[in-house]
Design an enzyme around this catalytic site. Sequence first.
Site, short mmCIF file in Angstrom:
data_model
loop_
_atom_site.label_atom_id
_atom_site.label_comp_id
_atom_site.label_asym_id
_atom_site.label_seq_id
_atom_site.Cartn_x
_atom_site.Cartn_y
_atom_site.Cartn_z
N ARG A 1 0.83 -1.02 -0.11
CA ARG A 1 0.14 -0.10 -0.06
C ARG A 1 0.64 1.22 0.04
O ARG A 1 1.94 1.26 0.62
CB ARG A 1 -1.02 0.08 1.24
CG ARG A 1 -2.07 -0.74 1.13
CD ARG A 1 -2.92 -0.48 0.06
NE ARG A 1 -4.48 -1.46 0.03
CZ ARG A 1 -4.44 -2.55 -0.75
NH1 ARG A 1 -3.42 -2.87 -1.49
NH2 ARG A 1 -5.56 -3.12 -0.59
N GLU B 1 -5.76 6.56 -7.49
CA GLU B 1 -5.54 5.71 -8.35
C GLU B 1 -6.85 5.75 -9.09
O GLU B 1 -7.86 6.47 -8.89
CB GLU B 1 -5.65 4.33 -7.75
CG GLU B 1 -4.31 4.01 -6.93
CD GLU B 1 -4.08 2.55 -6.28
OE1 GLU B 1 -2.97 2.12 -6.25
OE2 GLU B 1 -5.18 1.82 -6.36
N HIS C 1 -1.55 -0.83 -10.08
CA HIS C 1 -2.43 -1.63 -9.10
C HIS C 1 -3.10 -3.03 -9.55
O HIS C 1 -4.37 -3.19 -9.43
CB HIS C 1 -3.33 -0.79 -8.29
CG HIS C 1 -3.74 -1.53 -6.98
ND1 HIS C 1 -4.05 -0.58 -5.98
CD2 HIS C 1 -3.35 -2.56 -6.42
CE1 HIS C 1 -4.23 -1.20 -4.64
NE2 HIS C 1 -3.96 -2.54 -5.14
#
Length: 353
Positions: free
Chosen positions: A277, A308, A327
Amino acid sequence: MNRPTPTHARVLVIDPAPSGLAVVELEGLTQLGLVPTVNLHRVAERTVRSEIEHRWDCADFDGFRADEILAAFDRGGGYDALKCRAGIPLSRNVFEQVTNERHGQPLRLVAKAASGLDSIDLGAADDLGVTVLSTPGANAGAVAELTIGLMLDALRGISKRDTALRAGDWGAAVDGMPVRSLSDSRVGLVGSGAIARAVAERLVAFGAEVWVHGSPRFTAEEATRWPANRAENLRALLTSCDIVSVHVPATPATIGLIGARELWWMKPGSVLVNTSREQVVPEDALDAALRDPSCGLGHVAVDVFATEGKSFSSPLASNPHTTLSPHVGGTTLSAMKASSERLLVEIARFYKT
């Protein structure tokens, strides 16, 4: 706890499994006796979308916006469960509203087909009697594969050389040769969960020397069962490894775990990979370290960012010493299938207890 039987429990599926897996997942929920309402906002394939519309109640809203989640919950008259797979925002305010007794079915269950729970206020869920289920480890192999790929790109400059060749610049494409290989490297893993274990096992095949700094549960005895060595502390790992890869969840204990001070400990020319993270290794600290010629950090490869999706932005995007991935560490068909299947088992167990 008084729970409705599955035949009376309604579930709001905020984001179903991808592609054809969505139908299989929804069939599984239906077979458990649940009544799904499916959010089609992220269902792009026309055939899948059409089949879902034909077989189940549907909605269309942005599951990354708390106000739209609440509006969908109100329109449906309440749901006993929410199912998701992305980092939807479930704050205390959201939990307080969706557990209100004014709804026919106040929320009692959040089921997430993924491992990270940092977007969910777990304290609020516990206070308000909401059970939160997830699938830790189901995507371990997929994340481990991407982690190895990011390491290889950082060492070998694969994406950089590809870009240079496409621009017709052979000289830039072979700049910096020869390079370090994984077999020449000491790799340090921060974290001792399922993903770190999967990375360690794969690194052995490359001939890398692997060291691990884990949680207090990662004792010297536990380390003997790993294909790796145990680092006594984080500083020992950061100062001695050529590559450091981070595999811990974002918790109060790990937020900012590796910041400016810790990055200064790293070896000259070293590589840091983050697939955990952004809060654990802040982007600003990474960017500043890479731009500081007196800092040893040489390259950063990351799969996680503070912002994101469509609004993506990152200071690392303009830094030439980076490899960026959107991601997608756990986004393989096998990993998402495993997560969905495991979540169905956990949901069934919830309603049987």
